[in-house]
Scaffold this motif. Structure first.
Motif, mmCIF file in Angstrom:
data_model
loop_
_atom_site.group_PDB
_atom_site.id
_atom_site.type_symbol
_atom_site.label_atom_id
_atom_site.label_comp_id
_atom_site.label_asym_id
_atom_site.label_seq_id
_atom_site.Cartn_x
_atom_site.Cartn_y
_atom_site.Cartn_z
ATOM 1 N N ARG A 81 -26.490 -16.627 25.234
ATOM 2 C CA ARG A 81 -25.079 -16.301 25.368
ATOM 3 C C ARG A 81 -24.372 -17.492 26.003
ATOM 4 N N PHE A 82 -23.068 -17.526 25.831
ATOM 5 C CA PHE A 82 -22.241 -18.405 26.634
ATOM 6 C C PHE A 82 -21.867 -17.672 27.919
ATOM 7 N N LEU A 83 -21.561 -18.433 28.955
ATOM 8 C CA LEU A 83 -21.000 -17.883 30.182
ATOM 9 C C LEU A 83 -19.574 -18.394 30.287
ATOM 10 N N GLY A 84 -18.652 -17.542 30.726
ATOM 11 C CA GLY A 84 -17.267 -17.972 30.814
ATOM 12 C C GLY A 84 -16.535 -17.304 31.951
ATOM 13 N N GLY A 85 -15.708 -18.070 32.624
ATOM 14 C CA GLY A 85 -14.912 -17.521 33.707
ATOM 15 C C GLY A 85 -14.285 -18.623 34.515
ATOM 16 N N SER A 86 -13.529 -18.256 35.513
ATOM 17 C CA SER A 86 -12.839 -19.228 36.347
ATOM 18 C C SER A 86 -13.813 -20.287 36.855
ATOM 19 N N SER A 87 -13.446 -21.540 36.681
ATOM 20 C CA SER A 87 -14.269 -22.654 37.156
ATOM 21 C C SER A 87 -13.564 -23.368 38.294
ATOM 22 N N ASP A 88 -12.937 -22.593 39.167
ATOM 23 C CA ASP A 88 -12.175 -23.152 40.273
ATOM 24 C C ASP A 88 -13.011 -23.321 41.536
ATOM 25 N N THR A 89 -14.256 -22.916 41.505
ATOM 26 C CA THR A 89 -15.206 -23.242 42.566
ATOM 27 C C THR A 89 -16.569 -23.434 41.929
ATOM 28 N N LEU A 90 -17.146 -24.596 42.159
ATOM 29 C CA LEU A 90 -18.467 -24.898 41.622
ATOM 30 C C LEU A 90 -19.102 -25.947 42.530
ATOM 31 N N TYR A 91 -20.375 -25.742 42.845
ATOM 32 C CA TYR A 91 -21.107 -26.745 43.627
ATOM 33 C C TYR A 91 -22.325 -27.177 42.827
ATOM 34 N N VAL A 92 -22.502 -28.508 42.727
ATOM 35 C CA VAL A 92 -23.639 -29.087 42.015
ATOM 36 C C VAL A 92 -24.468 -29.881 43.007
ATOM 37 N N PRO A 93 -25.745 -29.521 43.227
ATOM 38 C CA PRO A 93 -26.580 -30.320 44.119
ATOM 39 C C PRO A 93 -26.873 -31.686 43.514
ATOM 40 N N GLY A 94 -26.887 -32.702 44.362
ATOM 41 C CA GLY A 94 -27.077 -34.060 43.881
ATOM 42 C C GLY A 94 -28.378 -34.259 43.138
ATOM 43 N N ILE A 95 -29.405 -33.501 43.481
ATOM 44 C CA ILE A 95 -30.692 -33.654 42.823
ATOM 45 C C ILE A 95 -30.609 -33.301 41.343
ATOM 46 N N HIS A 96 -29.620 -32.496 40.956
ATOM 47 C CA HIS A 96 -29.442 -32.102 39.554
ATOM 48 C C HIS A 96 -28.255 -32.831 38.899
ATOM 49 N N ARG A 97 -27.709 -33.819 39.569
ATOM 50 C CA ARG A 97 -26.527 -34.511 39.070
ATOM 51 C C ARG A 97 -26.755 -35.095 37.673
ATOM 52 N N GLU A 98 -27.852 -35.795 37.475
ATOM 53 C CA GLU A 98 -28.080 -36.475 36.200
ATOM 54 C C GLU A 98 -28.196 -35.487 35.055
ATOM 55 N N ALA A 99 -29.004 -34.426 35.233
ATOM 56 C CA ALA A 99 -29.153 -33.428 34.173
ATOM 57 C C ALA A 99 -27.836 -32.714 33.904
ATOM 58 N N PHE A 100 -27.084 -32.437 34.963
ATOM 59 C CA PHE A 100 -25.798 -31.762 34.806
ATOM 60 C C PHE A 100 -24.841 -32.629 33.986
ATOM 61 N N LEU A 101 -24.747 -33.922 34.306
ATOM 62 C CA LEU A 101 -23.831 -34.801 33.583
ATOM 63 C C LEU A 101 -24.262 -34.997 32.133
ATOM 64 N N GLU A 102 -25.551 -35.114 31.897
ATOM 65 C CA GLU A 102 -26.022 -35.290 30.523
ATOM 66 C C GLU A 102 -25.665 -34.083 29.658
ATOM 67 N N THR A 103 -25.791 -32.898 30.216
ATOM 68 C CA THR A 103 -25.484 -31.693 29.450
ATOM 69 C C THR A 103 -23.979 -31.495 29.319
ATOM 70 N N LEU A 104 -23.240 -31.721 30.407
ATOM 71 C CA LEU A 104 -21.789 -31.596 30.331
ATOM 72 C C LEU A 104 -21.216 -32.581 29.321
ATOM 73 N N ALA A 105 -21.819 -33.762 29.209
ATOM 74 C CA ALA A 105 -21.335 -34.776 28.266
ATOM 75 C C ALA A 105 -21.362 -34.267 26.826
ATOM 76 N N LEU A 106 -22.297 -33.377 26.500
ATOM 77 C CA LEU A 106 -22.335 -32.807 25.155
ATOM 78 C C LEU A 106 -21.053 -32.043 24.864
ATOM 79 N N PHE A 107 -20.567 -31.310 25.867
ATOM 80 C CA PHE A 107 -19.344 -30.536 25.688
ATOM 81 C C PHE A 107 -18.110 -31.438 25.698
ATOM 82 N N LEU A 108 -18.183 -32.568 26.397
ATOM 83 C CA LEU A 108 -17.043 -33.490 26.417
ATOM 84 C C LEU A 108 -16.843 -34.160 25.061
ATOM 85 N N GLU A 109 -17.861 -34.143 24.213
ATOM 86 C CA GLU A 109 -17.716 -34.694 22.865
ATOM 87 C C GLU A 109 -16.952 -33.748 21.949
ATOM 88 N N THR A 110 -16.681 -32.550 22.431
ATOM 89 C CA THR A 110 -15.923 -31.549 21.678
ATOM 90 C C THR A 110 -14.631 -31.249 22.441
#
Length: 351
Positions: free
Chosen positions: A205-234
């Motif tokens: 499923r997709f998850l959807g909702g307000s994204s006005d608070t989100l915390y990303v731990p630095g240890i997962h920064r690289e994986a988070f950016l790589e995956t988010l980049a897929l969505f930035l291409e759209t």
């Protein structure tokens, strides 16, 4: 000298969907600088509402910031592409223990947030783990928490018919599920298995909702950016892209911490809202929309300076509720660009 140290290695990323810097930027800094010494403001390039004094206090990212609410074929809202701003800041600031993302008009309940584990993701996930709260009568009761993000229907269903009940934004052909699917399909198979593991029948499923608070731990920064980049291409909009990215990336051994985040349309747009929810038996870790001021006829912005002291007092009230000590904030705007100070290595920043 600052006394509060809990978020000294966390970067607070404060985004503006519109160029409404002015008092919003000043008041936000005055209120939270004591607690978040590393603070970056990011927003669109146009300065018409801001004044020249703020032009160099903001990292500029104008992608998708144009707004047109009159076109019946495409209700184009400025904040829908703000996740590009998060990517910009996280990419250029790689050395933090964690990244807390919030718009300028979201109130942060610091005594609550300091109890969250900075090694884990924070979001109002429907699969989140509640952070213990001594002020609540039953802090593990789902009925005493803010509404979680929404779970979509099966992406394989007919997007024009079966998705209608999930909201017009999500089936919008420009920014909704039709735009998001190409990125979703490019995610690694291991991430798809992780996402499917949240559901009993192993579907995705997709998850959807307000994204006005989100915390990303630095240890997962690289994986988070790589995956988010897929969505930035759209043209997939923020409130699908960010929550779905978090649930694709979070390790199988970890649970997301649930943020009691409230999103409100009606007043009061100030600390009174938090006190009202306390009276009702709820907690407010963060909420949007909070107003540092309001638009005024013939003026760029009419400030509410009383909100600074009111929020400071609210944070002290919250600390007493939680049974923790919170130093009294006395920070004032220094005239120094917050973006400039945040570029210093951690061990060189001023106390």
């Amino acid at each position: 000298m600052r006394q509060y140290r809990h978020f000294d290695n966390v970067l607070l990323v404060v985004f503006f969907s519109h160029p409404r810097y002015d008092v919003n930027l000043d008041y936000y800094e005055r209120t939270y600088a004591e607690y978040f010494p590393n603070m970056v403001f990011v927003g669109p390039a146009s300065r018409e509402d801001a004044g020249f004094n703020h032009s160099y206090d903001v990292i500029v990212d104008s992608y998708g910031s144009a707004e047109n609410l009159t076109n019946p074929e495409f209700y184009q809202m400025a904040g829908r592409m703000a996740h590009h701003m998060l990517f910009t800041v996280m990419k250029d600031h790689p050395c933090y223990h964690g990244y807390l993302w919030a718009p300028f008009d979201t109130l942060l309940n610091v005594p609550r947030l300091q109890q969250f584990d900075q090694n884990r993701f924070w979001y109002h996930s429907p699969f989140g783990e509640y952070v213990p709260n001594s002020a609540l009568e039953s802090d593990q009761d789902p009925d005493l928490h803010a509404p979680p993000a929404r779970i979509s229907p099966d992406p394989a269903l007919n997007l024009t018919e079966d998705w209608k009940g999930w909201g017009p934004d999500w089936c919008d052909p420009h920014v909704g599920l039709p735009a998001c699917l190409p990125a979703f399909r490019k995610a690694p198979s291991s991430q798809h298995r992780r996402l499917a593991s949240f559901f009993e029948n192993g579907t995705e499923r997709f998850l959807g909702g307000s994204s006005d608070t989100l915390y990303v731990p630095g240890i997962h920064r690289e994986a988070f950016l790589e995956t988010l980049a897929l969505f930035l291409e759209t043209e997939c909009f923020m409130e699908i892209a960010l929550p779905t990215t978090v649930h694709l990336v979070v390790p199988p051994s970890e649970r997301i911490l649930f943020v009691d985040h409230w999103w409100i349309w009606q007043p009061p747009f100030n600390a009174t809202f938090v006190r009202m929810k306390w009276e009702e038996g709820f907690e407010v870790d963060t909420f949007h929309t909070f107003h540092w001021g309001d638009a005024a006829e013939g003026e760029s912005w009419r400030a509410h300076p009383e909100n600074i002291e009111d929020v400071r007092e609210l944070l002290q009230e919250s600390a007493r509720r939680q049974g923790v000590r919170l130093p009294v904030a006395t920070s004032q705007v220094t005239g120094r660009s917050p973006t400039a100070s945040s570029l210093l290595p951690v061990d060189q920043r001023q106390a």
